[in-house]
Design a protein around this motif. Structure first.
Motif, PDB file in Angstrom:
ATOM      1  N   VAL A  18    -134.133 -39.176 -46.307  1.00 53.70           N
ATOM      2  CA  VAL A  18    -134.357 -40.120 -45.227  1.00 53.70           C
ATOM      3  C   VAL A  18    -133.729 -41.471 -45.525  1.00 53.70           C
ATOM      4  CG1 VAL A  18    -136.157 -41.396 -43.989  1.00 53.70           C
ATOM      5  CG2 VAL A  18    -136.446 -38.961 -44.457  1.00 53.70           C
ATOM      6  N   THR A  19    -133.709 -41.880 -46.790  1.00 53.09           N
ATOM      7  CA  THR A  19    -133.146 -43.170 -47.143  1.00 53.09           C
ATOM      8  C   THR A  19    -131.638 -43.128 -47.263  1.00 53.09           C
ATOM      9  OG1 THR A  19    -133.496 -42.690 -49.494  1.00 53.09           O
ATOM     10  CG2 THR A  19    -135.225 -43.906 -48.341  1.00 53.09           C
ATOM     11  N   GLY A  20    -131.051 -41.944 -47.035  1.00 58.77           N
ATOM     12  CA  GLY A  20    -129.603 -41.883 -46.935  1.00 58.77           C
ATOM     13  C   GLY A  20    -128.881 -41.539 -48.207  1.00 58.77           C
ATOM     14  N   CYS A  21    -129.530 -40.922 -49.191  1.00 58.16           N
ATOM     15  CA  CYS A  21    -128.860 -40.534 -50.418  1.00 58.16           C
ATOM     16  C   CYS A  21    -127.775 -39.515 -50.113  1.00 58.16           C
ATOM     17  CB  CYS A  21    -129.862 -39.943 -51.411  1.00 58.16           C
ATOM     18  SG  CYS A  21    -131.018 -41.165 -52.044  1.00 58.16           S
ATOM     19  N   SER A  22    -126.658 -39.612 -50.798  1.00 54.65           N
ATOM     20  CA  SER A  22    -125.529 -38.717 -50.551  1.00 54.65           C
ATOM     21  C   SER A  22    -125.342 -37.786 -51.723  1.00 54.65           C
ATOM     22  CB  SER A  22    -124.245 -39.530 -50.331  1.00 54.65           C
ATOM     23  OG  SER A  22    -123.114 -38.690 -50.324  1.00 54.65           O
ATOM     24  N   ASN A 146    -138.067 -32.554 -38.625  1.00 56.74           N
ATOM     25  CA  ASN A 146    -137.873 -33.935 -39.044  1.00 56.74           C
ATOM     26  C   ASN A 146    -136.412 -34.315 -39.211  1.00 56.74           C
ATOM     27  OD1 ASN A 146    -140.735 -34.415 -39.334  1.00 56.74           O
ATOM     28  ND2 ASN A 146    -140.654 -33.161 -41.183  1.00 56.74           N
ATOM     29  N   HIS A 147    -135.508 -33.378 -38.943  1.00 56.61           N
ATOM     30  CA  HIS A 147    -134.077 -33.637 -39.129  1.00 56.61           C
ATOM     31  C   HIS A 147    -133.301 -33.003 -37.974  1.00 56.61           C
ATOM     32  CE1 HIS A 147    -134.891 -35.229 -43.127  1.00 56.61           C
ATOM     33  NE2 HIS A 147    -135.721 -34.205 -43.276  1.00 56.61           N
ATOM     34  N   LEU A 148    -133.540 -33.517 -36.786  1.00 53.46           N
ATOM     35  CA  LEU A 148    -133.023 -32.884 -35.567  1.00 53.46           C
ATOM     36  C   LEU A 148    -131.514 -32.989 -35.424  1.00 53.46           C
ATOM     37  CD1 LEU A 148    -135.795 -34.020 -33.059  1.00 53.46           C
ATOM     38  CD2 LEU A 148    -135.571 -31.816 -34.227  1.00 53.46           C
ATOM     39  N   SER A 149    -130.878 -33.866 -36.169  1.00 53.28           N
ATOM     40  CA  SER A 149    -129.419 -33.994 -36.065  1.00 53.28           C
ATOM     41  C   SER A 149    -128.682 -32.936 -36.886  1.00 53.28           C
ATOM     42  CB  SER A 149    -128.975 -35.387 -36.518  1.00 53.28           C
ATOM     43  OG  SER A 149    -129.281 -35.596 -37.888  1.00 53.28           O
ATOM     44  N   GLY A 164    -134.970 -27.884 -31.264  1.00 52.36           N
ATOM     45  CA  GLY A 164    -133.669 -27.682 -30.635  1.00 52.36           C
ATOM     46  C   GLY A 164    -132.507 -27.559 -31.587  1.00 52.36           C
ATOM     47  N   ASN A 165    -132.695 -27.906 -32.852  1.00 53.35           N
ATOM     48  CA  ASN A 165    -131.618 -27.808 -33.838  1.00 53.35           C
ATOM     49  C   ASN A 165    -131.610 -26.494 -34.595  1.00 53.35           C
ATOM     50  OD1 ASN A 165    -134.096 -28.719 -34.974  1.00 53.35           O
ATOM     51  ND2 ASN A 165    -133.043 -29.409 -36.819  1.00 53.35           N
ATOM     52  N   VAL A 166    -132.546 -25.595 -34.266  1.00 51.29           N
ATOM     53  CA  VAL A 166    -132.651 -24.326 -34.991  1.00 51.29           C
ATOM     54  C   VAL A 166    -132.385 -23.164 -34.046  1.00 51.29           C
ATOM     55  CG1 VAL A 166    -134.091 -22.846 -36.427  1.00 51.29           C
ATOM     56  CG2 VAL A 166    -134.368 -25.332 -36.540  1.00 51.29           C
ATOM     57  N   THR A 167    -131.336 -22.428 -34.325  1.00 55.94           N
ATOM     58  CA  THR A 167    -130.992 -21.237 -33.555  1.00 55.94           C
ATOM     59  C   THR A 167    -131.215 -20.023 -34.456  1.00 55.94           C
ATOM     60  OG1 THR A 167    -129.318 -22.530 -32.399  1.00 55.94           O
ATOM     61  CG2 THR A 167    -129.162 -20.129 -32.206  1.00 55.94           C
ATOM     62  N   ALA A 168    -131.652 -18.921 -33.888  1.00 54.00           N
ATOM     63  CA  ALA A 168    -131.918 -17.724 -34.690  1.00 54.00           C
ATOM     64  C   ALA A 168    -131.243 -16.513 -34.066  1.00 54.00           C
ATOM     65  CB  ALA A 168    -133.426 -17.476 -34.808  1.00 54.00           C
ATOM     66  N   VAL A 169    -130.890 -15.577 -34.928  1.00 52.00           N
ATOM     67  CA  VAL A 169    -130.380 -14.282 -34.479  1.00 52.00           C
ATOM     68  C   VAL A 169    -131.288 -13.216 -35.085  1.00 52.00           C
ATOM     69  CG1 VAL A 169    -128.431 -12.727 -34.329  1.00 52.00           C
ATOM     70  CG2 VAL A 169    -128.039 -15.192 -34.441  1.00 52.00           C
ATOM     71  N   ASP A 170    -131.853 -12.394 -34.229  1.00 52.68           N
ATOM     72  CA  ASP A 170    -132.892 -11.469 -34.659  1.00 52.68           C
ATOM     73  C   ASP A 170    -132.746 -10.149 -33.911  1.00 52.68           C
ATOM     74  OD1 ASP A 170    -135.025 -10.861 -36.268  1.00 52.68           O
ATOM     75  OD2 ASP A 170    -136.393 -12.329 -35.407  1.00 52.68           O
ATOM     76  N   TRP A 171    -133.532  -9.163 -34.308  1.00 53.58           N
ATOM     77  CA  TRP A 171    -133.543  -7.856 -33.634  1.00 53.58           C
ATOM     78  C   TRP A 171    -134.844  -7.162 -34.008  1.00 53.58           C
ATOM     79  CZ3 TRP A 171    -130.013  -9.410 -37.303  1.00 53.58           C
ATOM     80  CH2 TRP A 171    -130.125  -8.842 -38.579  1.00 53.58           C
ATOM     81  N   SER A 172    -135.114  -6.031 -33.392  1.00 54.79           N
ATOM     82  CA  SER A 172    -136.412  -5.364 -33.564  1.00 54.79           C
ATOM     83  C   SER A 172    -136.709  -5.024 -35.020  1.00 54.79           C
ATOM     84  CB  SER A 172    -136.466  -4.080 -32.728  1.00 54.79           C
ATOM     85  OG  SER A 172    -136.390  -4.378 -31.352  1.00 54.79           O
ATOM     86  N   GLY A 173    -135.729  -4.611 -35.786  1.00 51.04           N
ATOM     87  CA  GLY A 173    -135.960  -4.232 -37.170  1.00 51.04           C
ATOM     88  C   GLY A 173    -136.067  -5.393 -38.122  1.00 51.04           C
ATOM     89  N   ALA A 174    -135.874  -6.605 -37.609  1.00 51.92           N
ATOM     90  CA  ALA A 174    -135.991  -7.813 -38.437  1.00 51.92           C
ATOM     91  C   ALA A 174    -137.243  -8.566 -37.985  1.00 51.92           C
ATOM     92  CB  ALA A 174    -134.731  -8.667 -38.297  1.00 51.92           C
ATOM     93  N   SER A 175    -137.096  -9.540 -37.128  1.00 52.04           N
ATOM     94  CA  SER A 175    -138.184 -10.233 -36.411  1.00 52.04           C
ATOM     95  C   SER A 175    -139.279 -10.811 -37.295  1.00 52.04           C
ATOM     96  CB  SER A 175    -138.811  -9.311 -35.348  1.00 52.04           C
ATOM     97  OG  SER A 175    -139.327  -8.130 -35.904  1.00 52.04           O
ATOM     98  N   PHE A 176    -138.929 -11.297 -38.480  1.00 52.47           N
ATOM     99  CA  PHE A 176    -139.884 -12.008 -39.322  1.00 52.47           C
ATOM    100  C   PHE A 176    -140.025 -13.436 -38.809  1.00 52.47           C
ATOM    101  CE2 PHE A 176    -141.091 -14.663 -42.913  1.00 52.47           C
ATOM    102  CZ  PHE A 176    -142.132 -13.947 -43.483  1.00 52.47           C
TER     103      PHE A 176
END
Length: 222
Positions: A18-22, A146-149, A164-176
């Motif tokens: 959060v404080t910007g460490c690189s 906490n890190h939407l960007s 809104g920053n998290v996209t998932a790819v799933d299917w019936s045999g996965a779905s955890f």
């Protein structure tokens, strides 16, 4: 290339971010915004304005025409040595080679490393963080709101309540989905085929590059 995990507590690591460490690597240099090269085929999603947490079942192959722009920076964040995770990691690595992606890997070796490793991946400031391994789901659910960007792509699993920053790819045999629910009754390690895992990374990246984020891409057919 594997980066060493920082020996820090989870909260301290998050505060440092959060404080910007690189991270101090060459990814700290200016970098153009990534773009989609090519266009999605018909039937990828039912609407370009899907509601958050919606599930879309794309037509097989509708993502094939989309590729990342040059110098796309991706961190593969992974944990576990089970067969499904290995299949996902192999698919992401192969995709990275084929698409000439600047791909780097952060491995969380044990539960104490989960949140620090997510922080390490974010500090590298990639265009995308791809997560593979069910044990990362609950830590991601804690960190990502906490890190939407920072865009995230989860392959072979999903967050129960993604931002809104998290996209998932799933299917019936996965779905955890984490949150103490464990694997679904339909969980099937054999469903993590090379073909489906390859489709997962390609379809997921196609969605992210087209700003179709915060949703679940459902791949029962590939």
């Amino acid at each position: 290339m594997r980066f060493p995990l920082r020996a820090v507590a989870a909260l301290a690591a998050t505060a440092a971010l959060v404080t910007g460490c690189s991270s101090g690597d060459d990814w700290s240099q200016p970098h153009p915004e990534p773009t989609a090269v090519g266009t999605l085929g018909g039937g990828f999603v039912p609407s370009p304005s899907l509601a958050p947490e919606a599930t879309a079942t794309p037509r097989p192959g509708s993502w094939d025409g989309v590729h990342p722009s040059e110098d796309y920076r991706v961190v593969l964040l992974t944990t576990g040595d089970d067969r499904p995770t290995r299949a996902l990691v192999t698919a992401v690595e192969k995709w990275g080679e084929e698409e000439h992606v600047d791909l780097r890997t952060v491995v969380a070796d044990n539960p104490h490393d989960f949140i620090p490793s997510i922080t390490e991946a974010m500090e590298m400031r990639p265009d995308l963080i791809v997560s593979a391994g069910n044990d990362l789901i609950d830590p991601l659910a804690m960190v990502t709101p906490n890190h939407l960007s920072q865009p995230f792509l989860v392959v072979g699993a999903e967050l129960a309540e993604p931002t809104g920053n998290v996209t998932a790819v799933d299917w019936s045999g996965a779905s955890f989905r984490g949150e103490g629910l464990g694997a679904s009754s339909a969980y099937d390690p054999a469903s993590f085929t090379a073909e489906r895992c390859a489709a997962a990374i390609r379809a997921g990246v196609a969605a992210v590059l087209n700003d179709l984020t915060g949703i679940v891409i459902w791949l029962d057919k590939v």
